[in-house]
Motif scaffolding. Structure first.
Motif, PDB file in Angstrom:
ATOM      1  N   TYR A  94      -9.334   2.540  -1.138  1.00 21.36           N
ATOM      2  CA  TYR A  94      -9.368   3.295  -2.397  1.00 21.36           C
ATOM      3  C   TYR A  94      -8.301   2.771  -3.361  1.00 21.36           C
ATOM      4  CZ  TYR A  94      -8.195   7.211  -5.506  1.00 21.36           C
ATOM      5  OH  TYR A  94      -7.881   7.972  -6.596  1.00 21.36           O
ATOM      6  N   GLY A  95      -8.644   2.682  -4.642  1.00 23.47           N
ATOM      7  CA  GLY A  95      -7.738   2.110  -5.629  1.00 23.47           C
ATOM      8  C   GLY A  95      -6.397   2.811  -5.697  1.00 23.47           C
ATOM      9  N   GLY A  96      -6.388   4.139  -5.550  1.00 25.75           N
ATOM     10  CA  GLY A  96      -5.130   4.875  -5.581  1.00 25.75           C
ATOM     11  C   GLY A  96      -4.258   4.560  -4.379  1.00 25.75           C
ATOM     12  N   THR A  97      -4.885   4.353  -3.222  1.00 25.41           N
ATOM     13  CA  THR A  97      -4.128   3.979  -2.023  1.00 25.41           C
ATOM     14  C   THR A  97      -3.563   2.575  -2.178  1.00 25.41           C
ATOM     15  OG1 THR A  97      -5.535   5.385  -0.641  1.00 25.41           O
ATOM     16  CG2 THR A  97      -4.257   3.680   0.481  1.00 25.41           C
ATOM     17  N   TYR A  98      -4.381   1.659  -2.694  1.00 20.98           N
ATOM     18  CA  TYR A  98      -3.892   0.301  -2.952  1.00 20.98           C
ATOM     19  C   TYR A  98      -2.710   0.336  -3.918  1.00 20.98           C
ATOM     20  CZ  TYR A  98      -3.527  -4.422  -4.722  1.00 20.98           C
ATOM     21  OH  TYR A  98      -3.028  -5.645  -5.100  1.00 20.98           O
ATOM     22  N   ARG A  99      -2.849   1.115  -4.970  1.00 23.34           N
ATOM     23  CA  ARG A  99      -1.779   1.207  -5.981  1.00 23.34           C
ATOM     24  C   ARG A  99      -0.475   1.683  -5.343  1.00 23.34           C
ATOM     25  NH1 ARG A  99      -4.443   4.044  -9.625  1.00 23.34           N
ATOM     26  NH2 ARG A  99      -3.884   6.039  -8.722  1.00 23.34           N
TER      27      ARG A  99
ATOM     28  N   PRO B 295     -17.098   1.564  -9.780  1.00 18.20           N
ATOM     29  CA  PRO B 295     -15.752   1.251  -9.277  1.00 18.20           C
ATOM     30  C   PRO B 295     -15.040   0.166 -10.082  1.00 18.20           C
ATOM     31  CG  PRO B 295     -17.287   1.492  -7.448  1.00 18.20           C
ATOM     32  CD  PRO B 295     -18.102   1.513  -8.709  1.00 18.20           C
ATOM     33  N   TRP B 296     -15.799  -0.782 -10.644  1.00 22.71           N
ATOM     34  CA  TRP B 296     -15.221  -1.909 -11.386  1.00 22.71           C
ATOM     35  C   TRP B 296     -14.256  -1.436 -12.468  1.00 22.71           C
ATOM     36  CZ3 TRP B 296     -14.498  -6.967 -11.358  1.00 22.71           C
ATOM     37  CH2 TRP B 296     -14.277  -7.653 -12.549  1.00 22.71           C
ATOM     38  N   LYS B 297     -14.637  -0.395 -13.203  1.00 19.99           N
ATOM     39  CA  LYS B 297     -13.815   0.079 -14.314  1.00 19.99           C
ATOM     40  C   LYS B 297     -13.210   1.459 -14.064  1.00 19.99           C
ATOM     41  CE  LYS B 297     -14.136  -3.085 -17.619  1.00 19.99           C
ATOM     42  NZ  LYS B 297     -12.951  -3.732 -18.203  1.00 19.99           N
ATOM     43  N   MET B 298     -13.625   2.121 -12.967  1.00 25.17           N
ATOM     44  CA  MET B 298     -13.195   3.505 -12.773  1.00 25.17           C
ATOM     45  C   MET B 298     -12.251   3.626 -11.572  1.00 25.17           C
ATOM     46  SD  MET B 298     -16.827   5.306 -13.879  1.00 25.17           S
ATOM     47  CE  MET B 298     -16.298   7.007 -13.745  1.00 25.17           C
ATOM     48  N   THR B 299     -12.746   4.004 -10.419  1.00 27.94           N
ATOM     49  CA  THR B 299     -11.866   4.316  -9.286  1.00 27.94           C
ATOM     50  C   THR B 299     -11.035   3.138  -8.799  1.00 27.94           C
ATOM     51  OG1 THR B 299     -13.739   3.917  -7.800  1.00 27.94           O
ATOM     52  CG2 THR B 299     -13.281   6.206  -8.418  1.00 27.94           C
ATOM     53  N   HIS B 300     -11.510   1.897  -9.021  1.00 28.68           N
ATOM     54  CA  HIS B 300     -10.799   0.732  -8.498  1.00 28.68           C
ATOM     55  C   HIS B 300     -10.302  -0.200  -9.602  1.00 28.68           C
ATOM     56  CE1 HIS B 300     -12.715   2.347  -4.965  1.00 28.68           C
ATOM     57  NE2 HIS B 300     -11.989   1.564  -4.215  1.00 28.68           N
ATOM     58  N   GLY B 301     -10.214   0.338 -10.815  1.00 28.46           N
ATOM     59  CA  GLY B 301      -9.774  -0.474 -11.938  1.00 28.46           C
ATOM     60  C   GLY B 301      -8.335  -0.947 -11.837  1.00 28.46           C
TER      61      GLY B 301
END
Length: 471
Positions: A122-127, A421-427
């Protein structure tokens, strides 16, 4: 002599953490909004001092989730899934005296704690792992494709200072099922003094479909906002700890929960407990709908690929079957699935992935696979994969033409949602890394709700017609 009966999942969802109020007899515990509690004398009280440290509604919810997440001994609730993520990561940098993972030797040598994470996360976890954790000074993270690495590669990636192995199952948004038991076997083979804990984010499946703590995980993470609450009106997270893991992990996470103050409100705990009561009903309906949608879309020429681990055509199908909870299998048997045949297919959680098989077409639902949450990822067909702008335009047209699927982030609510996901959850993930993972402008993530499935399919088809209309 009779043996004590052990209640099943649906019964626990209704009754655990939901004792009738002792004062009034109310069958639903009241919301306790008090921030502080009267003590009978210094240090003598009824288990509550200050609501940041403990609250009746939070205790009730933690008791409930512990009863649902098979194999768990304790659950610790947080103000969000991100707060639970932060606490789990920070635990790795706490000293052993504080209940953390950092040894005296680590501190003496100035050695950072290492977190090994699956690369599709998940993008937030990666961040948090790639950027925020780094700023603490005592944490570092690396990312790995566990299947591509294989047994030897995984073992090599586990460093002497690795404290946590971070897994999502299935991953967000590519819906990969990593080899949990293989990772567990590798960790178990390491010297006891340097075994990292295994954390599995179980948000996409919920405790209804899978129980990672029974597959070799040590900690289970949930964004409660999703399936467990199920009504898109609570932000909340939780960590469930495996039974028998010991006091240290609980001590450290409780310390972080209290000292950081990242706690859920009493009202949120009340709402999440209410939502969880219908989890077994909702989760099964989500899964049945998603299986039917995935099977139908796999036959649509405008869809280049459907990712749903429950499809019999998925390379992760055997792993999905192998990770099914007892409750899910019990319910599937009642609906006509041959559970004995499913069990015969299971046990490949460690094994080599099967190649994707051709789909046999839309027939009897139980022949298509198994319900396995409501999450589907689809890749819209592109005439020119390198034309990012044109592909984004088609995806945007498709998403904005949906009537029942709201274009919105999040998932797991009773209503259907769709996002890019490209522009939203994983942007927040660097573009090159997104493309390497397969997250491109053609990728769409669907959270299939519990509406009538025929209406959902009609909505998707009309949106595809609009998106691919000529002229």
């Amino acid at each position: 002599m009779s043996t004590l009966h052990s209640d099943n999942f649906a019964t626990n969802a209704i009754h655990s953490g939901s004792a009738a109020d002792a004062n009034t007899g109310a069958v639903i515990p009241p919301i306790s909004l008090s921030t502080t509690y009267k003590q009978e004398s210094i240090g003598i009280h009824k288990g509550f001092e200050y609501s940041r440290s403990a609250n009746p509604n939070r205790n009730d919810f933690e008791t409930l989730l512990t009863s649902l997440e098979a194999g768990s001994e304790e659950t610790i609730a947080f103000s969000s899934g991100s707060a639970a993520t932060a606490a789990a990561a920070q635990w790795a940098s706490l000293s052993e005296d504080e209940g953390g993972a950092r040894t005296v030797e680590d501190i003496a040598q100035g050695r950072k704690s290492h977190i090994l994470s699956i690369n599709d996360v998940y993008g937030g976890t990666y961040r948090y792992l790639a950027r925020v954790a780094k700023s603490t000074g005592n944490l570092e993270a690396s990312f790995l494709d566990f299947d591509k690495a294989g047994k030897d590669g995984i073992r090599e990636a586990i460093k002497e200072n690795t404290k946590v192995i971070w897994i999502e199952s299935p991953t967000n948004p590519m819906l990969i099922l990593p080899p949990i038991t293989l990772i567990s076997d590798i960790v178990a083979s390491l010297p006891e003094t340097r075994r990292p804990i295994i954390l599995v984010d179980n948000t996409f499946l919920s405790p209804y479909f899978s129980n990672p703590l029974t597959l070799g995980a040590d900690v289970c993470l949930h964004s409660i906002s999703k399936y467990i609450n199920g009504h898109s009106d609570v932000i909340m997270g939780a960590l469930s700890i495996r039974r028998g893991l010991g006091y240290k992990l609980s001590q450290g996470l409780r310390f972080l929960q209290n000292s950081s103050g990242g706690i859920p409100s009493p009202f949120d705990c009340y709402l999440a407990s209410r939502g969880a009561k219908t989890l077994p009903l909702r989760a099964l309906k989500h899964g049945l709908n998603a299986l039917e949608v995935a099977a139908a879309l796999s036959q649509d020429s405008r869809i280049a690929k459907v990712s749903y681990p429950g499809l019999a055509s998925s390379p992760y199908y055997e792993r999905a079957v192998g990770s099914l909870s007892k409750q899910a299998k019990k319910d599937l048997a009642k609906l006509g699935w041959d559970v004995e045949a499913l069990d015969a297919k299971a046990g490949v959680i460690n094994g080599v992935l099967q190649p994707e098989r051709s789909h046999s077409g839309v027939g009897a639902l139980h022949k298509q696979g198994i319900p396995f949450s409501g999450m589907i990822s689809i890749r819209l067909r592109s005439h020119n994969p390198s034309d990012t702008e044109a592909n984004h335009a088609v995806t945007d047209k498709f998403l904005t033409s949906l009537r029942l699927f709201s274009l919105a982030e999040s998932l797991g609510g009773v209503e259907s949602l769709a996002e890019a996901p490209w522009k939203m959850t994983h942007g927040s993930i660097p573009e090159a890394q997104r493309l390497e993972l397969g997250i491109d402008p053609c990728l769409v993530r669907l959270s299939v709700g519990i509406e009538d499935v025929d209406d959902l399919l009609a909505d998707i088809r009309q949106a595809l017609e609009v998106a691919y209309a000529k002229g």
